[in-house]
Design an enzyme around this catalytic site. Structure first.
Site: not given
Ligand code: CTP
Length: 401
Positions: A212-213
């Site tokens: 993810g980020n």
């Protein structure tokens, strides 16, 4: 949010038996979040008291140009009042006031403020049916309409004279609706269908881990809410975030991965006028998702291979029609302007909003942002501000497209 929230309204009340109804109108305006200042003519005082209006508006009431305050003369500045207000509603408007409005008479503060006021005036006639039908009243109303004022036509029913016919001032609820509809119709994104993507995407590795980020979704949510405030019908497709919007008119679609985001966007796309793709979509996803949690075995985890995700914005721009607008975001760390311009071209976008991580006050979890709005023709800097103000400015630029 009400389109009337924080709007400054002047409410002019003239000498008619219907003056009491403007008390209800004032209450409704206050409930919508307006700031209201009331102007009364001297003859209105025969029907209602200033105290009612000052109490309900939380503002002083204006009756005369000059008033005595503890033996000190004080001038009520009609020019300042006119500049302060966004809209002027004169309700009820008697035939006498209507005729004076036409002739430019300014012998009371309501009339002088009208002459100084350059924005939209609404007036709601209230009089007996024959007075309303008279050629002079009809001509006066027609003149005011030709000059840009909005006439809120009286309704039919029992009149104070005991007669029945047209002349009753319109009900406060309807006056409020007319005002709100007028504001909505003039919003720059009125009735536009806008798709906004927001937040990160999570690409599952196994049943408990993902790629993810740090995108918080704040900018995307700010854009969705600002677009809705500007009259748009908003569809918000968001990856996993902590955020919730209080704007119940926004249709929210929660997704997790880039594939889900793409599917949802494609489902909505045919009805959309403007796409604003703010999501920080993961470029890669694991080639395969493991059903069970991966066990730690060797120094090097070789099982996880990454494959490219589909480019959502490109998939949409490949099928877009001429009257659909697609705006992307570009989060850059070096050679920002050139990289953003390249994305604008390669992804076939109408505009791109460039975000540089080198600019102070911008970035994933920040409450503020500063961006550059880029099209083939222009490159315009939008200065550091709260994300909602920046969102509003971005949408103003998009509306100009
Ligand atoms: N975007 C998208 N789908 C992807 C990747 C990006 O829709 N799979 C969109 C983003 O929402 C954004 C724009 O494309 O509006 C640019 O995203 P960005 O991450 O800056 O560009 P990339 O094409 O991913 O290029 P890179 O990460 O190499 O800079």
């Amino acid at each position: 949010m009400s389109v009337l929230k924080d709007k400054n309204i002047l409410l002019g009340v003239t000498g008619s038996i219907a003056a009491y109804k403007s008390v209800f109108l004032l209450r409704l305006l206050k409930k919508e979040g307006c700031n209201v200042k009331v102007l009364l003519t001297r003859s209105a005082l025969d029907f209602i008291t200033p105290l009612t209006f000052s109490t309900l508006s939380n503002n002083k009431v204006y009756i005369d140009f000059v008033e005595d305050e503890k033996f000190e003369k004080k001038w009520n500045n009609h020019v300042e009042l006119a500049e302060w207000a966004d809209y002027f509603i004169i309700s009820p408007a008697t035939s006498s006031t209507i005729s004076k409005l036409v002739n430019g008479n300014s012998d009371n503060i309501l009339l002088a403020t009208f002459l100084s006021f350059s924005k939209t005036v609404f007036f709601a006639p209230s009089m007996d049916l024959e007075m309303y039908k008279s050629p002079s009243t009809s001509a006066n109303i027609k003149t005011l309409i030709e000059r840009g004022c909005i006439c809120i036509e009286p309704s039919e029913g029992f009149l104070a004279s005991g007669m029945q016919g047209k002349g009753r001032v319109e009900e406060p609820e309807n006056i409020l609706e007319i005002l709100k509809n007028h504001i909505r119709e003039n919003l720059i994104l009125n009735k536009k269908k806008i798709l906004v993507t927001a937040g990160p995407t999570y690409e599952m590795i196994d049943s408990v881990r993902f790629i993810g980020n740090f995108s918080s979704g704040k900018m995307g949510f700010a854009i969705a809410e600002a677009a809705s405030n500007l009259g748009a019908d908003v569809f918000l497709v968001t990856g996993p975030t902590q955020l919730k919007t209080e704007d119940i008119s926004i249709k929210v679609f929660n997704v997790t991965s880039a594939d889900e985001m793409l599917d949802q966007c494609l489902k909505l796309f045919s009805q959309i006028d403007i796409c604003i793709m703010n999501a920080a979509v993961s470029d890669y996803k694991p080639a395969k998702k493991f059903d069970k949690k991966l066990k730690k075995k060797t120094d090097l985890l070789e099982e996880v291979k990454l494959v490219l995700n589909k480019d959502i914005i490109k998939e949409l721009s490949d099928v877009k029609s001429d009257n659909q607008i697609i705006v992307g975001f570009a989060l850059e760390t070096d050679d920002e302007l050139n990289n953003a311009k390249l994305k604008l071209k390669n992804k076939n976008l109408n505009a791109i909003v460039m975000n540089s991580l080198n600019d102070p006050g911008s970035g994933f979890d920040s409450e503020t942002n500063q961006v550059t709005f880029i099209t083939e023709l222009i490159s315009k800097k939008i200065n550091l501000n709260s994300k909602s103000v920046v969102a509003h400015e971005i949408l103003t630029e998009i509306a100009n497209l």
